[in-house]
Design an enzyme around this catalytic site. Structure first.
Site, PDB file in Angstrom:
ATOM      1  N   CYS A  89       0.810  -1.221   0.000  1.00 43.71           N
ATOM      2  CA  CYS A  89       0.000   0.000   0.000  1.00 43.71           C
ATOM      3  C   CYS A  89       0.839   1.264   0.000  1.00 43.71           C
ATOM      4  CB  CYS A  89      -0.999   0.002   1.147  1.00 43.71           C
ATOM      5  SG  CYS A  89      -0.266   0.091   2.810  1.00 43.71           S
ATOM      6  N   HIS A 131      -2.621   0.783   6.896  1.00 41.90           N
ATOM      7  CA  HIS A 131      -2.952   0.817   5.473  1.00 41.90           C
ATOM      8  C   HIS A 131      -3.185   2.248   5.025  1.00 41.90           C
ATOM      9  CE1 HIS A 131      -4.259  -0.733   1.659  1.00 41.90           C
ATOM     10  NE2 HIS A 131      -5.422  -0.127   1.756  1.00 41.90           N
ATOM     11  N   HIS A 177      -5.967   1.642  -4.366  1.00 39.45           N
ATOM     12  CA  HIS A 177      -4.967   1.128  -3.428  1.00 39.45           C
ATOM     13  C   HIS A 177      -4.549  -0.275  -3.820  1.00 39.45           C
ATOM     14  CE1 HIS A 177      -7.769  -1.414  -0.692  1.00 39.45           C
ATOM     15  NE2 HIS A 177      -8.250  -1.344  -1.907  1.00 39.45           N
TER      16      HIS A 177
END
Length: 137
Positions: free
Chosen positions: A35, A93, A105
């Site tokens: 990420c 994240h 993402h």
């Protein structure tokens, strides 16, 4: 953030749709991302230099109330592994908000660069937003 710059960042990020997710993917690689390496790469391509991890990225730019998020802002989430921690250590994240209640993402959930709805899964894990364009870094 200017709408035009946000559109360019999002368009660039979408060029990587389907690229595999690999936890700990190295900075600068475009054949795989995690990420934060994905966010770091896409923003870096537009002259916005970000640190390597989601927790470090959370410290950059300007905090944005979740009710005021705009396209191109970074959204930060907790994960099952990180949920027990406090403060910045809770972050596990990061994603790019692209409008229409959606994020761009890469994660363990989709296993590739993907567009995902915030509802219901990601909304429950959302813990903060940052604006990193047009703010002092």
């Amino acid at each position: 953030m200017s709408l035009q710059k946000a559109k360019r960042i999002i368009k660039n990020g979408k060029e990587f749709l389907g690229t595999p997710y690999v936890f700990g993917a190295e900075s600068g690689r475009t054949d795989r991302f995690d990420c934060s390496s994905f966010v770091q790469y896409v923003y870096g391509a537009h002259g916005i230099i970000l640190p390597r991890t989601s927790r470090q990225q959370y410290l950059i730019g300007k905090s944005v109330p979740l009710t005021s998020v705009r396209r191109g802002d970074l959204l930060f989430f907790t994960t099952p592994k990180r949920a027990r921690y406090k403060g910045i250590h809770k972050i596990g994240h990061v994603a790019i908000f692209i409008g229409n209640n959606s994020i761009l993402h890469t994660s363990r959930v989709e296993k590739k660069v993907a567009i995902a709805s915030l509802e219901p899964y990601w909304r429950k894990k959302l813990i903060g937003a940052r604006r990193v364009v047009d703010t002092p870094l």
